[in-house]
Design an enzyme around this catalytic site. Structure first.
Site, short mmCIF file in Angstrom:
data_model
loop_
_atom_site.label_atom_id
_atom_site.label_comp_id
_atom_site.label_asym_id
_atom_site.label_seq_id
_atom_site.Cartn_x
_atom_site.Cartn_y
_atom_site.Cartn_z
N TYR A 6 5.76 -9.44 8.07
CA TYR A 6 5.46 -8.02 8.18
C TYR A 6 5.68 -7.58 9.62
O TYR A 6 5.38 -8.32 10.56
CB TYR A 6 4.02 -7.72 7.78
CG TYR A 6 3.77 -7.66 6.30
CD1 TYR A 6 4.01 -6.48 5.58
CD2 TYR A 6 3.28 -8.77 5.61
CE1 TYR A 6 3.76 -6.42 4.22
CE2 TYR A 6 3.04 -8.71 4.24
CZ TYR A 6 3.28 -7.53 3.56
OH TYR A 6 3.04 -7.47 2.20
N ASP B 57 0.83 -1.20 0.00
CA ASP B 57 0.00 0.00 0.00
C ASP B 57 0.87 1.25 0.00
O ASP B 57 2.07 1.21 0.29
CB ASP B 57 -0.90 0.03 1.24
CG ASP B 57 -2.01 -1.00 1.18
OD1 ASP B 57 -2.27 -1.53 0.08
OD2 ASP B 57 -2.61 -1.27 2.24
#
Length: 259
Positions: free
Chosen positions: A110, A52
């Site tokens: 992540y 993103d």
């Protein structure tokens, strides 16, 4: 032309994510433009997965077809001379024509970083700023444990994804609190669009007392949908595990026996 694999480290603050955009503000736009200049022809890259806007990466795998007269080391040197300062190629190796960083990705990690106080110009872009909110750490840890395992994570995904299945497996979810900072780490075989930020947002809501710990169960069972997405700037793609891994193979090929 031969095929090369690279690892790109980038600060995502000023970009509209990794995937190519029509307005040219994505990381893929910049990388492909630079490669095209070196190759003297239009060059496209394939990569392990999109990120993103505002998300950072410690090593995004990508592949491209490049000039054979340049060694892998030379490619890395030239790219780092030409790319903007918020991008850096940390490895380039020659790879087989069949290698695909998206199809070869078997797991990803992540890391989400948040802080309750400003950290200064060196660190502010890498942490989400969440001020003056007390958090019940034990509730967050209990809720995080519920995410481990194979589940249908559809309730933790944003609209706009075209994946065939929303089932994913999380091998490890860990949470660490230190002073005014919070770290959320996720290791899994894949992640849906917006999944990590929605999981972090839900864990934060639980810590703030806005949701119950059992809300995790409701989302995973399809009876509820996560509705708070944590800010993008705290999210980092740390590692992508590849099988086969051309970077590991390159290290092995260059090992020497000094005995």
């Amino acid at each position: 032309m031969v095929k090369y694999a690279g690892l790109l480290q980038f600060k995502g603050t000023n970009y509209a994510g990794f995937q190519r955009q029509k307005n040219g503000t994505a990381i893929q736009n910049v990388l492909e433009s630079t490669l095209s200049q070196i190759n003297n022809r239009a060059t496209v890259v394939r990569y392990s997965g999109r990120t993103d806007a505002g998300v950072h990466a410690w090593g995004m795998p990508f592949v491209f077809w490049g000039r054979e007269d340049l060694s892998a080391d030379k490619w890395m040197f030239i790219l780092n001379r030409m790319l903007p300062k918020d991008m850096r190629v940390i490895s380039v190796v020659r790879t087989s024509p069949e290698f695909d960083p998206q199809l070869s990705a078997v797991a990803k990690q992540y890391l989400y970083c948040a802080t309750q106080e400003r950290l200064g110009p060196l660190w502010d872009d890498f942490f989400a700023y969440l001020p003056n909110l007390s958090i019940e750490t034990s509730a967050v840890i209990s809720a995080a444990r519920k995410l481990v395992g194979e589940h249908d994570f559809k309730g933790f995904s944003k609209k706009g994804s075209s994946v065939k299945s929303t089932r994913r497996k999380l091998y490890e979810v860990s949470v660490m609190f230190t002073h005014s900072r919070m770290y959320f780490s996720f290791v899994g075989n894949g992640f849906l669009y917006g999944m990590v930020r929605l999981m972090v947002g839900t864990l934060l809501q639980i810590g703030w007392g806005k949701q119950d710990v059992n809300f995790i169960d409701e989302v995973l069972s399809g009876n509820a949908v996560a509705n708070y997405s944590a800010p993008a700037q705290g999210l980092h793609l740390v590692k992508v595990w590849l099988e086969p891994d051309p970077f590991l193979e390159s290290v092995k090929a260059n090992e020497r026996d000094f005995s």
